[in-house]
Design a protein around this motif. Structure first.
Motif: not given
Length: 214
Positions: A24-33, A111-116
Motif C-alpha cells: 500500500k502506497e503512502l505519501i506524507m508531508d513531514l517536519k523534523f525538529s 515530484k515532491a510538489n506534485g505529492l504535496l
C-alpha cells in the motif's frame, strides 16, 4: 554519528507498507525538529492520517512513528534509519494486523510538489471524483481499495466495474432539486448530482461541495 552530521529531510515523503500480501502506497508531508517529527499523509484507500514519531542519532539509529487514520485505524512503525535513501524501514503493528514498511524523502522537486498537492485532495474527494463519473459508490470504494493511485482506480473501474449508470435511471425529486438550488447550486448541477447519487440529497450535496474545490 551526531545529530549535526545527519538531518532528515523536511517536506514530501513517500513509501509503502505491506497489508494482506499487497503493498500500500503512502505519501506524507513531514517536519523534523530535534529528535521528533510530525505531519500528515494519505493512503488512497484508507484515506488521510496524521503522523508523529521520534528518531535517534545513536546506533542503531532507531525510528518510530504512529499513523492515526481518520477511519480510526492506526499503524505503529518501528524501525531504523536507511542509509542509502535517508529514509526509514522496519515493521509495523496496529489495528489492521502487522507487516513491513519503507519510506523515504522525495528529492525531485517537481515530484515532491506534485505529492504535496495531492495531499490537498482528501479520500472523500477522490471518492466523489469517481462517483461523478457515473459509477456506483460501492464500486468506487472497491476501486480505491484495489488501487494505489487515483488513476489506477479509474483504470480498475474502466475494466472491472459495470458500465456507468445512465442519468435516465433516476428522476430527481423536485423538492430536493429546489433545496440544492436554494443552497446556491444551479439547477442543472443539482439534478445531475441527484441522478448520480440515486436521489440521495446528502450524497448529492457532498458531491457538489467537493466539485467546488477543483
Amino acid at each position: 554519528m551526531s545529530a549535526a552530521a545527519f538531518k532528515f529531510r523536511n517536506g514530501a515523503w513517500e513509501g509503502t507498507f505491506t497489508l494482506g500480501g499487497k503493498k500500500k502506497e503512502l505519501i506524507m508531508d513531514l517536519k523534523f525538529s530535534g529528535d521528533g517529527f510530525n505531519g500528515k499523509g494519505q493512503e488512497l484507500a484508507m484515506g488521510d492520517f496524521t503522523v508523529t514519531g521520534t528518531v535517534s542519532d545513536q546506533p542503531p539509529f532507531a525510528c518510530d512513528a504512529e499513523l492515526k487514520f481518520a477511519t480510526g485505524d492506526d499503524l505503529k512503525f518501528s524501525g531504523w534509519r536507511e542509509k542509502d535513501t535517508a529514509g526509514m524501514f522496519g515493521s509495523w503493528t496496529g489495528s489492521l494486523g502487522q507487516g513491513n514498511f519503507a519510506i523515504h524523502p522525495v528529492t525531485d522537486i517537481a515530484k515532491a510538489n506534485g505529492l504535496l498537492s495531492q495531499l490537498g485532495s482528501s479520500h472523500e474527494q477522490n471518492l466523489n471524483e469517481l462517483v461523478a463519473m457515473g459509477y456506483p459508490k460501492e464500486q468506487c470504494m472497491q476501486a480505491l481499495q484495489e488501487s494505489d493511485t487515483l488513476q489506477d482506480a479509474v483504470d480498475w473501474l474502466t475494466t472491472q466495474a459495470a458500465a456507468p449508470k445512465e442519468f435516465e435511471e433516476v428522476t430527481p425529486t423536485p423538492g430536493k432539486v429546489q433545496q440544492l438550488v436554494e443552497m446556491g447550486f444551479d439547477k442543472g448541477s443539482a439534478e445531475t448530482a441527484l441522478k448520480l447519487n440515486d436521489d440521495n440529497l446528502d450524497m448529492a450535496m457532498e458531491l457538489l461541495l467537493a466539485q467546488q474545490q477543483f
